[in-house]
Design a protein around this motif. Structure first.
Motif, PDB file in Angstrom:
ATOM      1  N   ILE A 149       0.879  -1.161   0.000  1.00 45.81           N
ATOM      2  CA  ILE A 149       0.000   0.000   0.000  1.00 45.81           C
ATOM      3  C   ILE A 149       0.915   1.209   0.000  1.00 45.81           C
ATOM      4  O   ILE A 149       1.829   1.309   0.831  1.00 45.81           O
ATOM      5  N   GLN A 150       0.736   2.147  -0.959  1.00 40.85           N
ATOM      6  CA  GLN A 150       1.705   3.207  -1.139  1.00 40.85           C
ATOM      7  C   GLN A 150       1.041   4.458  -1.715  1.00 40.85           C
ATOM      8  O   GLN A 150      -0.027   4.394  -2.320  1.00 40.85           O
ATOM      9  N   THR A 151       1.721   5.590  -1.536  1.00 44.54           N
ATOM     10  CA  THR A 151       1.284   6.842  -2.167  1.00 44.54           C
ATOM     11  C   THR A 151       2.509   7.701  -2.424  1.00 44.54           C
ATOM     12  O   THR A 151       3.510   7.616  -1.693  1.00 44.54           O
ATOM     13  N   GLY A 152       2.438   8.510  -3.483  1.00 44.19           N
ATOM     14  CA  GLY A 152       3.583   9.336  -3.811  1.00 44.19           C
ATOM     15  C   GLY A 152       3.344  10.232  -5.003  1.00 44.19           C
ATOM     16  O   GLY A 152       2.196  10.497  -5.389  1.00 44.19           O
ATOM     17  N   THR A 153       4.441  10.690  -5.589  1.00 35.91           N
ATOM     18  CA  THR A 153       4.376  11.561  -6.760  1.00 35.91           C
ATOM     19  C   THR A 153       5.251  10.973  -7.864  1.00 35.91           C
ATOM     20  O   THR A 153       6.221  10.259  -7.599  1.00 35.91           O
ATOM     21  N   SER A 154       4.902  11.287  -9.088  1.00 42.73           N
ATOM     22  CA  SER A 154       5.695  10.863 -10.247  1.00 42.73           C
ATOM     23  C   SER A 154       6.255  12.076 -10.969  1.00 42.73           C
ATOM     24  O   SER A 154       5.578  13.106 -11.091  1.00 42.73           O
ATOM     25  N   SER A 155       7.494  11.941 -11.418  1.00 41.65           N
ATOM     26  CA  SER A 155       8.164  12.952 -12.236  1.00 41.65           C
ATOM     27  C   SER A 155       8.661  12.239 -13.490  1.00 41.65           C
ATOM     28  O   SER A 155       9.651  11.515 -13.447  1.00 41.65           O
ATOM     29  N   ASP A 156       7.949  12.405 -14.595  1.00 44.82           N
ATOM     30  CA  ASP A 156       8.238  11.688 -15.832  1.00 44.82           C
ATOM     31  C   ASP A 156       8.630  12.662 -16.932  1.00 44.82           C
ATOM     32  O   ASP A 156       8.254  13.845 -16.909  1.00 44.82           O
ATOM     33  N   GLU A 162       7.662  17.237 -19.759  1.00 42.36           N
ATOM     34  CA  GLU A 162       7.638  16.883 -18.341  1.00 42.36           C
ATOM     35  C   GLU A 162       6.208  16.618 -17.888  1.00 42.36           C
ATOM     36  O   GLU A 162       5.266  17.242 -18.377  1.00 42.36           O
ATOM     37  N   ASP A 163       6.070  15.680 -16.952  1.00 41.43           N
ATOM     38  CA  ASP A 163       4.744  15.327 -16.452  1.00 41.43           C
ATOM     39  C   ASP A 163       4.857  15.028 -14.957  1.00 41.43           C
ATOM     40  O   ASP A 163       5.659  14.183 -14.542  1.00 41.43           O
ATOM     41  N   TYR A 164       4.060  15.725 -14.135  1.00 40.78           N
ATOM     42  CA  TYR A 164       4.124  15.592 -12.679  1.00 40.78           C
ATOM     43  C   TYR A 164       2.712  15.339 -12.149  1.00 40.78           C
ATOM     44  O   TYR A 164       1.761  16.035 -12.525  1.00 40.78           O
ATOM     45  N   TYR A 165       2.580  14.374 -11.246  1.00 49.16           N
ATOM     46  CA  TYR A 165       1.260  14.052 -10.699  1.00 49.16           C
ATOM     47  C   TYR A 165       1.411  13.227  -9.430  1.00 49.16           C
ATOM     48  O   TYR A 165       2.468  12.655  -9.140  1.00 49.16           O
ATOM     49  N   PRO A 194      -2.902  20.137  -8.414  1.00 47.21           N
ATOM     50  CA  PRO A 194      -1.723  20.198  -9.285  1.00 47.21           C
ATOM     51  C   PRO A 194      -0.458  19.771  -8.541  1.00 47.21           C
ATOM     52  O   PRO A 194      -0.374  19.866  -7.312  1.00 47.21           O
ATOM     53  N   VAL A 195       0.502  19.287  -9.299  1.00 51.71           N
ATOM     54  CA  VAL A 195       1.816  18.931  -8.761  1.00 51.71           C
ATOM     55  C   VAL A 195       2.862  19.542  -9.683  1.00 51.71           C
ATOM     56  O   VAL A 195       2.824  19.331 -10.898  1.00 51.71           O
ATOM     57  N   LYS A 196       3.784  20.298  -9.096  1.00 54.59           N
ATOM     58  CA  LYS A 196       4.824  20.961  -9.873  1.00 54.59           C
ATOM     59  C   LYS A 196       6.184  20.698  -9.239  1.00 54.59           C
ATOM     60  O   LYS A 196       6.271  20.358  -8.053  1.00 54.59           O
ATOM     61  N   PRO A 197       7.256  20.845 -10.014  1.00 57.66           N
ATOM     62  CA  PRO A 197       8.591  20.652  -9.452  1.00 57.66           C
ATOM     63  C   PRO A 197       8.841  21.553  -8.249  1.00 57.66           C
ATOM     64  O   PRO A 197       8.401  22.710  -8.227  1.00 57.66           O
ATOM     65  N   GLU A 198       9.502  21.010  -7.255  1.00 57.62           N
ATOM     66  CA  GLU A 198       9.859  21.689  -6.008  1.00 57.62           C
ATOM     67  C   GLU A 198       8.684  21.851  -5.052  1.00 57.62           C
ATOM     68  O   GLU A 198       8.865  22.394  -3.956  1.00 57.62           O
ATOM     69  N   ASP A 199       7.487  21.395  -5.416  1.00 54.67           N
ATOM     70  CA  ASP A 199       6.377  21.427  -4.467  1.00 54.67           C
ATOM     71  C   ASP A 199       6.717  20.562  -3.250  1.00 54.67           C
ATOM     72  O   ASP A 199       7.299  19.476  -3.387  1.00 54.67           O
TER      73      ASP A 199
END
Length: 326
Positions: A149-156, A162-165, A194-199
């Protein structure tokens, strides 16, 4: 950086499995090329019964079935290699970071991190870019990867951008309902999450009782919080690891020509304020996990823990980063 030497017998087993993985990659590439060529002929035919088209359609079906079996075999071989490597130190093909072990199991995990910005990876030959992926997450899992069971963010870096979520995921072989084993992207309706770099992200997973868990992830920079109750069935066995991880997700089974996996160039990311069962995990350097490529070269490397034991940094590449301040 020098990896710890394995026992020669273990090295031999690893090399045998790596050889088979390389064979599988070669077969997959050949099958995919044949499928693509056959599919082009099928698409150009006036109807599916024209000439030898039925035979091509059957060939495509056979090769796709074979590829599915080969990919499953490759996945199993990678797990076996990871387990063998764990006898020489903690090296894995898809994870880097730290993992705590408790035979009693864990009931909660939390941490903060900043979303790393990714850079494009040039395609072989220097023309264009390739799709690469990375994920930063916390989770509770078993020793074999069958339950998590996990949660997180992706930086692709996907489709040349670029794609962040954010997301959460559950994989649970004890749950009779397969719909409960899935990866779910955090809704971003009207750009509400929204998810952005450095958030600055904060995440918490906690057991609420009777196989019910709560997953919460917050973006402190964008000022939003997502929380959801989820069923996660099991016992201390499938809750024995608390994971703080940077991962290359299994989005694409094919490695790059140089043997490196499709890990995005994420720079570095620091896990801070880490807690397990509400307590400082007191990370130990022996719990560090190094991600390696198909040639057992480090490609994502954690630092030693911070002096207070509740944080660490993971960096893209083979160089060990400095520990973060307490």
């Amino acid at each position: 950086m020098t990896l710890r030497e394995c026992d020669p017998a273990i090295n031999n087993q690893i090399n045998q499995k790596r050889t088979r993985i390389a064979q599988i990659n070669t077969i997959l590439d050949a099958n995919r090329a044949t499928i693509n060529e056959a599919q082009r002929e099928v698409d150009m035919a006036p109807n599916p019964y024209y000439g030898g088209i039925p035979l091509l359609i059957e060939l495509i079906r056979i090769l796709k079935d074979e590829n599915e079996k080969l990919i499953a075999e490759k996945h199993s071989l990678n797990i076996e290699v990871d387990m063998l490597l764990s006898k020489c130190g903690i090296f894995m093909s898809a994870w880097s970071g730290y993992a705590k072990l408790s035979v009693k199991g864990f009931s909660s995990i939390s941490a903060t991190w900043r979303v790393p910005r990714v850079k494009p990876t040039p395609a072989p030959g220097g023309v264009g870019t390739i799709d690469t992926f990375s994920a930063v997450w916390i989770g509770i899992s078993d020793a074999l990867g069958d339950n998590i069971i996990q949660t997180g963010t992706s930086s692709d870096f996907n489709l040349a951008q670029e794609d962040y979520y954010a997301w959460y995921e559950i994989y649970n072989i004890f749950d009779p309902n397969p719909q409960h084993s899935t990866k779910v992207l955090i809704p971003n309706t009207n750009k509400a999450q929204p998810v952005k770099p450095e958030d600055l992200m904060s995440a918490l997973i906690s057991k609420e009782g009777n196989n019910m868990w709560s997953i919460t992830i917050s973006n402190k920079t964008q000022n939003w919080t997502f929380s959801i109750p989820q069923q996660y069935i099991g016992n201390s066995f499938n809750q024995c690891f608390a994971d703080f991880i940077v991962e290359v997700p299994a989005v694409d089974e094919s490695p790059l020509p140089n043997g490196k996996r499709r890990l995005a160039e994420y720079g570095n990311v620091t896990f801070n304020n880490c807690l397990v069962d509400g307590m400082n995990p007191k990370f130990d350097p022996t719990e560090a996990i190094i991600m390696i490529d198909d040639f057992i070269n480090p490609i994502s490397t954690p630092s030693d823990p911070s002096s207070d034991g509740d944080g660490f940094t993971v960096a893209f590449g083979s160089n060990k980063p400095l520990s973060p301040p307490p």
